[in-house]
Design a protein around this motif. Sequence first.
Motif, PDB file in Angstrom:
ATOM      1  N   CYS A 182     -28.243  29.519  18.320  1.00 43.94           N
ATOM      2  CA  CYS A 182     -28.664  29.987  16.997  1.00 43.94           C
ATOM      3  C   CYS A 182     -27.594  30.880  16.395  1.00 43.94           C
ATOM      4  CB  CYS A 182     -29.954  30.793  17.107  1.00 43.94           C
ATOM      5  SG  CYS A 182     -31.180  30.061  18.232  1.00 43.94           S
TER       6      CYS A 182
ATOM      7  N   ILE B 252     -31.307  27.117   8.844  1.00 42.49           N
ATOM      8  CA  ILE B 252     -32.356  28.138   8.918  1.00 42.49           C
ATOM      9  C   ILE B 252     -32.937  28.433   7.542  1.00 42.49           C
ATOM     10  CG2 ILE B 252     -32.758  30.593   9.382  1.00 42.49           C
ATOM     11  CD1 ILE B 252     -30.981  30.305  11.851  1.00 42.49           C
TER      12      ILE B 252
ATOM     13  N   VAL C  60     -37.353  26.469  18.444  1.00 40.52           N
ATOM     14  CA  VAL C  60     -36.607  26.185  17.209  1.00 40.52           C
ATOM     15  C   VAL C  60     -37.416  26.655  16.004  1.00 40.52           C
ATOM     16  CG1 VAL C  60     -35.737  24.339  15.723  1.00 40.52           C
ATOM     17  CG2 VAL C  60     -35.281  24.274  18.181  1.00 40.52           C
TER      18      VAL C  60
ATOM     19  N   VAL D 219     -37.524  30.584  15.836  1.00 41.21           N
ATOM     20  CA  VAL D 219     -36.263  31.193  15.406  1.00 41.21           C
ATOM     21  C   VAL D 219     -36.050  30.951  13.917  1.00 41.21           C
ATOM     22  CG1 VAL D 219     -33.757  31.164  15.639  1.00 41.21           C
ATOM     23  CG2 VAL D 219     -35.184  31.035  17.670  1.00 41.21           C
ATOM     24  N   GLN D 220     -36.307  29.705  13.475  1.00 43.34           N
ATOM     25  CA  GLN D 220     -36.092  29.402  12.060  1.00 43.34           C
ATOM     26  C   GLN D 220     -36.958  30.290  11.178  1.00 43.34           C
ATOM     27  OE1 GLN D 220     -38.281  27.536   9.703  1.00 43.34           O
ATOM     28  NE2 GLN D 220     -36.721  27.919   8.135  1.00 43.34           N
TER      29      GLN D 220
ATOM     30  N   ILE E 175     -27.159  33.420  13.476  1.00 44.33           N
ATOM     31  CA  ILE E 175     -28.053  34.123  12.552  1.00 44.33           C
ATOM     32  C   ILE E 175     -27.371  35.334  11.921  1.00 44.33           C
ATOM     33  CG2 ILE E 175     -30.093  33.442  13.885  1.00 44.33           C
ATOM     34  CD1 ILE E 175     -30.174  36.238  15.059  1.00 44.33           C
TER      35      ILE E 175
ATOM     36  N   LYS F 197     -24.437  35.029  17.427  1.00 42.20           N
ATOM     37  CA  LYS F 197     -24.762  33.749  18.060  1.00 42.20           C
ATOM     38  C   LYS F 197     -25.624  34.027  19.282  1.00 42.20           C
ATOM     39  CE  LYS F 197     -21.663  30.762  20.286  1.00 42.20           C
ATOM     40  NZ  LYS F 197     -22.226  29.993  21.408  1.00 42.20           N
TER      41      LYS F 197
ATOM     42  N   VAL G 215     -35.621  38.196  15.884  1.00 47.34           N
ATOM     43  CA  VAL G 215     -35.567  36.921  16.597  1.00 47.34           C
ATOM     44  C   VAL G 215     -35.787  37.154  18.095  1.00 47.34           C
ATOM     45  CG1 VAL G 215     -34.067  34.991  17.245  1.00 47.34           C
ATOM     46  CG2 VAL G 215     -34.124  35.796  14.887  1.00 47.34           C
TER      47      VAL G 215
ATOM     48  N   LYS H  80     -27.673  28.559  11.347  1.00 45.66           N
ATOM     49  CA  LYS H  80     -27.998  27.230  11.863  1.00 45.66           C
ATOM     50  C   LYS H  80     -28.605  27.344  13.261  1.00 45.66           C
ATOM     51  CE  LYS H  80     -25.436  24.731   8.815  1.00 45.66           C
ATOM     52  NZ  LYS H  80     -25.862  25.087   7.477  1.00 45.66           N
ATOM     53  N   ILE H  81     -29.334  26.286  13.654  1.00 43.22           N
ATOM     54  CA  ILE H  81     -29.783  26.172  15.043  1.00 43.22           C
ATOM     55  C   ILE H  81     -29.297  24.823  15.550  1.00 43.22           C
ATOM     56  CG2 ILE H  81     -31.757  26.122  16.603  1.00 43.22           C
ATOM     57  CD1 ILE H  81     -33.366  27.541  14.374  1.00 43.22           C
TER      58      ILE H  81
END
Lengths: 292, 112, 112, 112
Positions: free
Chosen positions: C6, B102, C74, C77-78, C8, C60, C16, C90-91
């Motif tokens: 995801c 991310i 994707v 969210v990023q 985060i 998560k 998000v 991470k995704i």
Amino acid sequence: MLQRAKAAYLGLAVGDALGATTEFMTPNEIRAKYKIHRKIIGGGWLYLKPGQVTDDTQMSLAIGRALLSAKRWDLAGIADQFLVWMKSKPIDIGSTCRRGIRNYMLTGQLETPYNDGDAGNGAAMRMAPVALFSLGDEKVMERYALEQAHLTHNHPFSDAACLTVGKMVQRALLGANRFELHELTRDLVDHHGNFRFNKYSGNATAYVVDTLQTVFHYLFSTASFEECLIGVVNQGGDADTTGAIAGMIAGGFYGLDDIPNRWLKKLNREVRAEVEAQALHLVRLSPWAARN
Amino acid sequence: MKKVECIIKPFKLDDVKNAITEMGISGMTVSEVRGFGRQKGHTELYRGAEYQVDFLPKIKLDLVVTDEQVQAIVEAVQKEACTGRIGDGKIFVSDVEQSVRIRTGESGPDSL
Amino acid sequence: MKKVECIIKPFKLDDVKNAITEMGISGMTVSEVRGFGRQKGHTELYRGAEYQVDFLPKIKLDLVVTDEQVQAIVEAVQKEACTGRIGDGKIFVSDVEQSVRIRTGESGPDSL
Amino acid sequence: MKKVECIIKPFKLDDVKNAITEMGISGMTVSEVRGFGRQKGHTELYRGAEYQVDFLPKIKLDLVVTDEQVQAIVEAVQKEACTGRIGDGKIFVSDVEQSVRIRTGESGPDSL
Ligand SMILES: Nc1ncnc2c1ncn2[C@@H]1O[C@H](COP(=O)(O)OP(=O)(O)O)[C@@H](O)[C@H]1O
Ligand SMILES: Nc1ncnc2c1ncn2[C@@H]1O[C@H](COP(=O)(O)OP(=O)(O)O)[C@@H](O)[C@H]1O
Ligand SMILES: Nc1ncnc2c1ncn2[C@@H]1O[C@H](COP(=O)(O)OP(=O)(O)O)[C@@H](O)[C@H]1O
Ligand SMILES: [Mg+2]
Ligand SMILES: [Mg+2]
């Protein structure tokens, strides 16, 4: 000469320890928190003790250990030392360096494949021991620089940066003046125009172009080791690495007497002792020493 | 890339985490779960009646790794998490089609 | 169908969630997890000794979406979860072979 | 092997667990999650203001089963977890490439 070599290598460690406090901060954040950051106090995003160093110095020491134990260039030995270091739970490892070391662990390959994402400063930051070990023979330095770089970073910008940093450290040790050092940066800019730094943008990220622009901007607009490093680390961004690279060049150029004693005293004792010892032994094994 | 999902006994977390970080694993995500299986929970007294605690606390470790690392990771986790007693847990491997870091937008194995 | 998983930073959940609901995503499942990676926790004093807090709280988010929605989700969210500082998360995208809405028994993309 | 991931209302856990253990499923892993979907949470009073509770508590059940068991399990869970009211949840099926029983090192369907 031995004193200058020590100054270059200590400059790297001091820059690392000083800059680690402001790594990833913006100049405004640094100003708000420290006014001017000029003391080795640890802290930073890694919660360091004062005088503690990061991967910049540790990976350099790993290279030095491999060369001093083999008494000759030993790329596989360097890769093995990187692996030992990775397993020792270091305080930080850059993601590109980690991938390269992991790739060596899994495949035994001593060169990582070309990757667009490899234009970071993780290979350039390791140039001090390479420059000392090959002092007196620039062609050999170039070969060693690219071999050690390609263990983790395979990108023309990183390659060019390693060669330029290596040359600047060596020529500084051999007594080059400011204009001669500047000429080396002009060669780099001729080949890769994006390294141009005469209108400094203020970007001090880990992208090797930003890193070297920051280092060169402060190197050539200040008149002492201390002034250069303070300028660099207060620019934030990848401050420990910009600090380390500025430190190795400025250290070699200004000499040991110009490194503030208060910074040297704060440096972790064992790190300082090993850096000084490696500097001496690496130069004694160099082509320059063989001739003198 | 593959996701290696490990259900382990909670006290094994540190041993497993140390074993995998030595293998160059950049990170992992951990959650507290409860397991139901052949391992029996103890009985507890509640409002005067004894009842079986069915679901036992476990730790779930999710690591996404490159294809080349999977076997070594599976072996290391199994070795480290094993006590030989019922309830040690499971390791499940499944495919991950895309991965994104991310912070930088990097994708693929470089994002791990 | 794909599962978009995801990891985060917890304070990013609302941003998000709002970004994805604006894209017409009808639902998601959220859990509290702890992450281990390059991001350091602060040090804590425990029985007189200082030690590093290794595992940091993360959120998560699991969303199962249709194949056509994956890339847009994707990217959203990023963009939304990114702060540019280490530890953003991470995704991971993986395949989902079947989906069923429990309330109605519907299956396939209509059940999402 | 397949992972059958079930998001269900918390009070349905026992019914679902009993239904699947009757089918010979040897184990499962359960976690507390929160769901966001068409089901609305209630409003709560907080510092004098009313606000919507968006994320509702759900239970997530993960069972890894053999390919042959999937359909029967999906049907049993759907039947048992269903109340007919919004928010009953979802069942997602995905592929599991490898499975290892930590206690013995056994792998494949025998490890389940
Ligand atoms: N089929 C399964 N699917 C998902 N998780 C499972 C499954 N079987 C077991 N588990 C998990 O593994 C743990 C250990 O299983 P258990 O049957 O008690 O012991 P063992 O694996 O030693 O035979 C359970 O508590 C549960 O968390
Ligand atoms: N290989 C991995 N598998 C699963 N989760 C991971 C993995 N690597 C990182 N994570 C998760 O992502 C989070 C952020 O990773 P970290 O390395 O701290 O920063 P960044 O992604 O910014 O480089 C971790 O806290 C962890 O939850
Ligand atoms: N696309 C999705 N991905 C992951 N989980 C979902 C998704 N949609 C719904 N869920 C989960 O299913 C639960 C029920 O969804 P909801 O829309 O409220 O009701 P229903 O499934 O009855 O239409 C949610 O609370 C959430 O946990
Ligand atoms: Mg560093
Ligand atoms: Mg750095």
